[in-house]
Write a protein that holds these residues in place. Structure first.
Motif, PDB file in Angstrom:
ATOM      1  N   ASN A  42      10.520   2.751   3.452  1.00  0.00           N
ATOM      2  CA  ASN A  42       9.842   1.697   2.687  1.00  0.00           C
ATOM      3  C   ASN A  42       8.541   2.198   2.070  1.00  0.00           C
ATOM      4  OD1 ASN A  42      11.925   0.203   3.701  1.00  0.00           O
ATOM      5  ND2 ASN A  42      10.658  -1.297   4.750  1.00  0.00           N
ATOM      6  N   PHE A  43       8.614   3.311   1.372  1.00  0.00           N
ATOM      7  CA  PHE A  43       7.415   3.894   0.775  1.00  0.00           C
ATOM      8  C   PHE A  43       6.842   2.977  -0.305  1.00  0.00           C
ATOM      9  CE2 PHE A  43       5.455   6.523  -2.560  1.00  0.00           C
ATOM     10  CZ  PHE A  43       4.415   7.072  -1.831  1.00  0.00           C
ATOM     11  N   GLU A  44       7.685   2.334  -1.098  1.00  0.00           N
ATOM     12  CA  GLU A  44       7.197   1.461  -2.165  1.00  0.00           C
ATOM     13  C   GLU A  44       6.413   0.283  -1.589  1.00  0.00           C
ATOM     14  OE1 GLU A  44      10.251   0.214  -4.787  1.00  0.00           O
ATOM     15  OE2 GLU A  44      10.802   2.239  -5.430  1.00  0.00           O
ATOM     16  N   ASN A  45       6.882  -0.257  -0.485  1.00  0.00           N
ATOM     17  CA  ASN A  45       6.147  -1.354   0.165  1.00  0.00           C
ATOM     18  C   ASN A  45       4.754  -0.897   0.581  1.00  0.00           C
ATOM     19  OD1 ASN A  45       9.142  -1.719   0.522  1.00  0.00           O
ATOM     20  ND2 ASN A  45       8.485  -3.695   1.342  1.00  0.00           N
ATOM     21  N   ARG A  46       4.666   0.297   1.168  1.00  0.00           N
ATOM     22  CA  ARG A  46       3.370   0.789   1.619  1.00  0.00           C
ATOM     23  C   ARG A  46       2.441   1.059   0.450  1.00  0.00           C
ATOM     24  NH1 ARG A  46       7.001   3.398   5.077  1.00  0.00           N
ATOM     25  NH2 ARG A  46       6.913   5.409   4.002  1.00  0.00           N
ATOM     26  N   GLN A  47       2.981   1.604  -0.633  1.00  0.00           N
ATOM     27  CA  GLN A  47       2.139   1.874  -1.797  1.00  0.00           C
ATOM     28  C   GLN A  47       1.611   0.589  -2.411  1.00  0.00           C
ATOM     29  OE1 GLN A  47       0.973   4.842  -1.572  1.00  0.00           O
ATOM     30  NE2 GLN A  47       1.304   5.390  -3.719  1.00  0.00           N
ATOM     31  N   GLU A  86       2.712  12.141   3.510  1.00  0.00           N
ATOM     32  CA  GLU A  86       2.078  10.840   3.287  1.00  0.00           C
ATOM     33  C   GLU A  86       0.909  10.640   4.246  1.00  0.00           C
ATOM     34  OE1 GLU A  86       3.381   6.098   3.244  1.00  0.00           O
ATOM     35  OE2 GLU A  86       4.903   7.675   3.454  1.00  0.00           O
ATOM     36  N   SER A  87       1.085  11.076   5.469  1.00  0.00           N
ATOM     37  CA  SER A  87       0.016  10.938   6.454  1.00  0.00           C
ATOM     38  C   SER A  87      -1.195  11.776   6.077  1.00  0.00           C
ATOM     39  CB  SER A  87       0.531  11.347   7.839  1.00  0.00           C
ATOM     40  OG  SER A  87      -0.497  11.315   8.797  1.00  0.00           O
ATOM     41  N   ARG A  88      -0.959  13.006   5.609  1.00  0.00           N
ATOM     42  CA  ARG A  88      -2.090  13.853   5.208  1.00  0.00           C
ATOM     43  C   ARG A  88      -2.805  13.285   3.993  1.00  0.00           C
ATOM     44  NH1 ARG A  88       1.519  18.102   6.907  1.00  0.00           N
ATOM     45  NH2 ARG A  88       2.364  18.357   4.791  1.00  0.00           N
ATOM     46  N   ARG A  89      -2.069  12.583   3.132  1.00  0.00           N
ATOM     47  CA  ARG A  89      -2.670  12.032   1.914  1.00  0.00           C
ATOM     48  C   ARG A  89      -3.463  10.759   2.201  1.00  0.00           C
ATOM     49  NH1 ARG A  89      -5.028   9.924  -1.403  1.00  0.00           N
ATOM     50  NH2 ARG A  89      -4.628   9.672  -3.657  1.00  0.00           N
ATOM     51  N   TYR A  90      -2.912   9.853   3.015  1.00  0.00           N
ATOM     52  CA  TYR A  90      -3.546   8.547   3.196  1.00  0.00           C
ATOM     53  C   TYR A  90      -4.136   8.328   4.593  1.00  0.00           C
ATOM     54  CZ  TYR A  90      -1.049   7.482  -1.117  1.00  0.00           C
ATOM     55  OH  TYR A  90      -0.577   7.495  -2.414  1.00  0.00           O
ATOM     56  N   ARG A  91      -3.725   9.114   5.561  1.00  0.00           N
ATOM     57  CA  ARG A  91      -4.263   9.019   6.920  1.00  0.00           C
ATOM     58  C   ARG A  91      -4.143   7.603   7.498  1.00  0.00           C
ATOM     59  NH1 ARG A  91      -9.848  12.655   6.436  1.00  0.00           N
ATOM     60  NH2 ARG A  91      -8.827  14.570   5.690  1.00  0.00           N
TER      61      ARG A  91
END
Length: 496
Positions: free
Chosen positions: A199-204, A250-255
């Motif tokens: 669900n990457f779109e939901n998180r974005q 994704e974790s490294r980008r947004y933490r």
């Protein structure tokens, strides 16, 4: 010489009289025994003789059809299978008895529910063995459910793994809470959002709209520091893409990724609550408030910050008795398990029997940081349950906490007549079931109409009359017809 003869005369006199005295005493005893025997002879208005050998069953005196005695019941007066022998009820009964202050007066564990010492060795020592003891006493869980082979796969998987809740962390945000504006002060609000790896779109959409981290201004007030974390389990072969590697990027980008090593399924959503409480207790214990919700909701974060500020002022201060039990959302009461085996919410009677305690549903609730710590401790006394919102309600019940119902948390969307109003979304704090595209569009409209709708107030109870329980649970009207026996009113549970 005369004295000598007199002495022997007295001895002879005693020897002659003593047998007579003994014989006389014996005659008196026999006479009394005969008289007593004649009075105990059976007859009208006369008591029955005492039997020489005990009867097979105890016979109590009383009135029966024959007018003499009342027979002993042929079966025990207690229920040998409480709550119909449902598996979860039996497991929970064992741990409730263990902590019951009446049954076990020497065990004083209640202080663990309110203390802030999360590293208490005694607490850890008594928690896990107690939970495990229930499983050991029952034995093979699947054999306790006669219909287990016919149950849906997700129910079978849950029963086989419900004894285990200690999963390692795979991905964790470093110092997410950090320090607040002042030393030793945590964030005002932590947004803990349940999501799945794909669900990457939901998180974005959330990151770009209502889930922005940092200092967030209120709709009318000062606002506060907000932190964001997404809660995930581990997916298994859902796509050809290496999801785990993408999550690391994704974790490294947004933490903001918090992932544990358990299978991410609907019935395992409860694990996200339990593991979140443990993580908050060790990594973010100074958080003032926690929002726990799904990744398909729209949350008016600025308005929520204003509401929470107001509640803090009204309650007196952080740490007040009110804040120790503060939880707000769309509260559902008197719900019963869904017995339709074709739905994903299906709970068989062989697993759970009874009503559900009041709980906050609809995709999101907000509770105080103090309550999060208490939930972490009390969850060690409550066996896992497949429906996550219901499980939170079970924990609240044992803490004696009643969640606050607020009509601005919309579980079942707007009434049709209100959907097209220009400022409709300024009357709510949360609405469920919105796609990422809808979240982006609606958020833009909310921000654009902020000035025009500034005077709009939150929804009240009169505007939200939808009281029917649909989708996840059996439909019940306000009359509460056909409700099952409530297992939450027992003395063992109320003592906790």
């Amino acid at each position: 010489m005369a004295c000598y003869h007199w002495r022997w005369r007295r001895v002879l006199l005693c020897l002659c009289c003593t047998p007579g005295v003994l014989v006389g005493s014996l005659c008196v005893y026999v006479t009394l025994a005969v008289c007593y025997g004649t009075t105990t002879t059976t007859g009208p208005g006369v008591a029955a003789p005492i039997p020489q050998t005990p009867p097979e069953r105890f016979i109590a005196l009383g009135l029966t059809s024959n007018g003499t005695v009342a027979p002993h019941p042929t079966s025990s007066f207690w229920d040998p299978k409480p709550h119909g022998g449902a598996l979860w009820n039996l497991l929970q009964l064992h741990i409730d008895r263990h902590y019951n202050p009446i049954l076990m007066p020497s065990r004083e564990y209640n202080y663990h529910l309110d203390t802030n010492n999360n590293n208490n060795k005694n607490y850890l020592r008594f928690s896990f063995p107690t939970l495990s003891a229930g499983f050991s006493e029952i034995g093979n869980l699947t054999s306790q459910m006669a219909d287990f082979p016919e149950l849906p796969l997700q129910m079978q998987m849950f029963v086989r793994s419900m004894h285990f809740r200690d999963y390692p962390v795979l991905i964790e945000p470093a110092k997410l809470c950090g320090r607040g504006p002042r030393k030793g002060q945590g964030p005002f609000l932590v947004l803990a959002i349940k999501t799945k790896a794909l669900n990457f779109e939901n998180r974005q959409a959330i990151r770009q709209t209502w889930g922005r981290a940092g200092w967030v201004a209120g709709a009318t007030g000062n606002g506060g520091v907000v932190r964001r974390v997404f809660l995930l389990g581990k997916n298994h072969a859902e796509s050809r893409v290496d999801v785990n590697e993408l999550l690391q990027l994704e974790s490294r980008r947004y933490r903001d990724i918090l992932q544990w090593d358990f299978h991410d399924s609907f019935f395992n959503l409860t694990l996200k609550d339990v593991l979140l409480w443990d993580w908050l207790s060790t990594r973010c214990s100074m958080a003032r408030f926690v929002f726990k919700g799904d990744d398909d909701v729209l949350l008016r974060t600025p308005a929520l910050l204003d509401y929470l500020r107001e509640q803090t002022i009204l309650s007196g201060a952080p740490g007040s008795e009110f804040m120790k039990g503060f939880m707000v959302g769309d509260v559902i009461g008197a719900a019963s398990p869904n017995r339709v085996n074709t739905t994903k919410y299906f709970i068989p009677a062989s697993f759970y029997n009874g009503l559900y305690p009041p709980y906050g549903g609809g995709g999101g609730v907000v509770y105080s940081g103090e309550l999060a710590l208490r939930l972490n401790r009390i969850s060690r006394r409550v066996h896992l349950y497949p429906i996550d919102d219901v499980y939170v309600g079970m924990c609240l019940h044992r803490l004696g906490v009643h969640p606050i119902h607020h009509p601005a948390f919309l579980t079942f969307d707007f009434p049709k007549k209100d959907r097209e109003e220009r400022c409709a979304y300024h009357t709510i704090l949360l609405v469920h079931k919105r796609s990422p595209a809808q979240v982006m569009k609606l958020w833009s409209e909310i921000m654009r109409n902020q000035t025009e709708c500034n005077s709009t107030i939150l929804r009240t109870e009169k505007e939200n009359k939808n009281t029917f329980l649909i989708d996840s649970f059996s439909v019940k009207d306000n009359k509460g017809q056909e409700l099952l026996t409530d297992p939450w009113g027992s003395s063992e549970n109320s003592a906790l």
